[in-house]
Scaffold this active site. Structure first.
Site, short mmCIF file in Angstrom:
data_model
loop_
_atom_site.label_atom_id
_atom_site.label_comp_id
_atom_site.label_asym_id
_atom_site.label_seq_id
_atom_site.Cartn_x
_atom_site.Cartn_y
_atom_site.Cartn_z
N GLU A 1 0.88 -1.04 0.04
CA GLU A 1 -0.04 -0.02 0.15
C GLU A 1 0.88 1.20 0.08
O GLU A 1 1.88 1.17 0.37
CB GLU A 1 -1.01 -0.09 1.06
CG GLU A 1 -2.23 0.28 1.22
CD GLU A 1 -2.89 1.11 0.25
OE1 GLU A 1 -2.45 1.38 -0.51
OE2 GLU A 1 -4.17 1.56 0.60
N ASP A 2 0.31 2.19 -0.33
CA ASP A 2 0.94 3.63 -0.56
C ASP A 2 1.06 4.35 0.87
O ASP A 2 2.01 4.60 1.61
CB ASP A 2 0.41 4.64 -1.48
CG ASP A 2 -0.96 4.83 -1.46
OD1 ASP A 2 -1.59 4.27 -0.51
OD2 ASP A 2 -1.37 5.80 -2.18
N PHE B 1 -1.53 16.17 4.59
CA PHE B 1 -1.75 15.49 3.25
C PHE B 1 -0.79 15.68 2.42
O PHE B 1 -0.12 16.56 2.05
CB PHE B 1 -3.00 16.16 2.64
CG PHE B 1 -3.64 15.46 1.38
CD1 PHE B 1 -4.42 14.31 1.73
CD2 PHE B 1 -3.32 15.43 0.11
CE1 PHE B 1 -5.07 13.42 0.73
CE2 PHE B 1 -3.77 14.73 -0.89
CZ PHE B 1 -4.56 13.61 -0.62
N ARG C 1 1.47 12.57 -8.82
CA ARG C 1 2.09 11.14 -8.89
C ARG C 1 3.41 10.96 -8.87
O ARG C 1 4.28 10.33 -8.52
CB ARG C 1 1.14 10.16 -9.51
CG ARG C 1 -0.24 9.92 -8.90
CD ARG C 1 -0.96 8.46 -9.46
NE ARG C 1 -2.23 8.43 -9.39
CZ ARG C 1 -2.98 7.90 -8.21
NH1 ARG C 1 -2.21 7.76 -7.20
NH2 ARG C 1 -4.19 7.97 -8.35
P1 IMP Z 1 -7.40 4.54 4.53
O1 IMP Z 1 -8.60 3.57 4.16
O2 IMP Z 1 -8.16 5.88 5.22
O3 IMP Z 1 -6.45 4.10 5.41
O4 IMP Z 1 -6.86 5.37 3.40
C1 IMP Z 1 -5.95 4.72 2.62
C2 IMP Z 1 -5.95 5.39 1.01
O5 IMP Z 1 -6.31 6.78 1.26
C3 IMP Z 1 -4.63 5.51 0.56
O6 IMP Z 1 -4.38 4.42 -0.24
C4 IMP Z 1 -4.54 6.72 -0.29
O7 IMP Z 1 -4.89 6.46 -1.56
C5 IMP Z 1 -5.15 7.72 0.49
N1 IMP Z 1 -4.56 8.54 1.16
C6 IMP Z 1 -4.86 8.77 2.58
N2 IMP Z 1 -3.78 9.76 2.99
C7 IMP Z 1 -3.36 10.27 1.77
C8 IMP Z 1 -2.67 11.48 1.67
O8 IMP Z 1 -2.02 12.09 2.50
N3 IMP Z 1 -2.36 11.77 0.43
C9 IMP Z 1 -2.83 10.96 -0.79
N4 IMP Z 1 -3.49 10.04 -0.64
C10 IMP Z 1 -3.91 9.49 0.75
MG MG Z 2 -5.24 7.64 -3.67
#
Ligand code: IMP
Ligand code: MG
Length: 175
Positions: free
Chosen positions: A99-100, A152, A165
């Site tokens: 995951e990113d 963010f 990206r």
């Molecule tokens: P979660 O389900 O809230 O843990 O969100 C995970 C997903 O939210 C990641 O795979 C990202 O695509 C997106 N995301 C969360 N925080 C950021 C950020 O700071 N920048 C860009 N994408 C984010």
């Molecule tokens: Mg995203």
């Protein structure tokens, strides 16, 4: 429209040296006799996955899963939807979900549960970034690149409304 400004949080060189360490960590955990399926979560994890795979000596297979949880904004919809499933079964194989960023944890909670149902031999999670302050759903991760504050971020695969990206550094998007 308000002006946007990018502030470098993690320069490319720092990212690459950490990923070299992560590759070595993963290599210590797996025998070289069996491939590890790296399952990248599209689209944000693709650049991390490409670098992580090359930092590993363990043989890998690269697969991708597409999900949508974020729409075009900065906050999660809280709903996870599969937009592209795996092309192959992973039953009996070593799997690492790649995951990113781990933010609220909603996405990875969903994906770990879904992947476990497919009966991999082992299942671990690697995330490039972790924002622990935002966690709503607890997730056990095995490999973390960097913990970052609640800001963010964009670049190195991460987007804001599909932009940024391809930035080499990880940057905070200030508006
Ligand atoms: P979660 O389900 O809230 O843990 O969100 C995970 C997903 O939210 C990641 O795979 C990202 O695509 C997106 N995301 C969360 N925080 C950021 C950020 O700071 N920048 C860009 N994408 C984010
Ligand atoms: Mg995203």
């Amino acid at each position: 429209m308000s002006a946007t400004h990018l502030r470098v949080l993690l320069p490319a060189a720092q990212i690459h040296s950490r990923i070299a360490e992560m590759g070595a960590e993963i290599d210590r955990d797996y025998a070289p006799s069996e491939p590890v399926y790296l399952i990248g979560v599209l689209k944000g994890a693709c650049i991390f996955l490409a670098d992580l795979a090359r930092a590993m000596k363990t043989p890998t297979r690269l697969e991708f899963i597409g999900i949508s949880s974020y729409g075009r904004g900065k906050t999660s919809s809280g709903q996870v939807r599969i937009t592209k499933d795996l092309d192959v079964p992973v039953e009996g194989h070593h799997v690492i979900l790649v995951e990113d960023i781990l933010d609220t944890g909603v996405t990875l909670t969903y994906l770990v549960k879904m992947m476990a149902q497919r009966k991999p031999k082992t299942l671990r999670v690697a995330t490039f970034l972790d924002k622990p302050e935002r966690r709503q759903s607890p997730v056990k991760v095995d490999y973390v690149g960097f913990q970052i504050p609640d800001e963010f971020v964009v670049g190195y695969g991460l987007d804001y409304a599909e932009d940024y990206r391809n930035l080499r550094d990880l940057c905070v998007l200030e508006q």
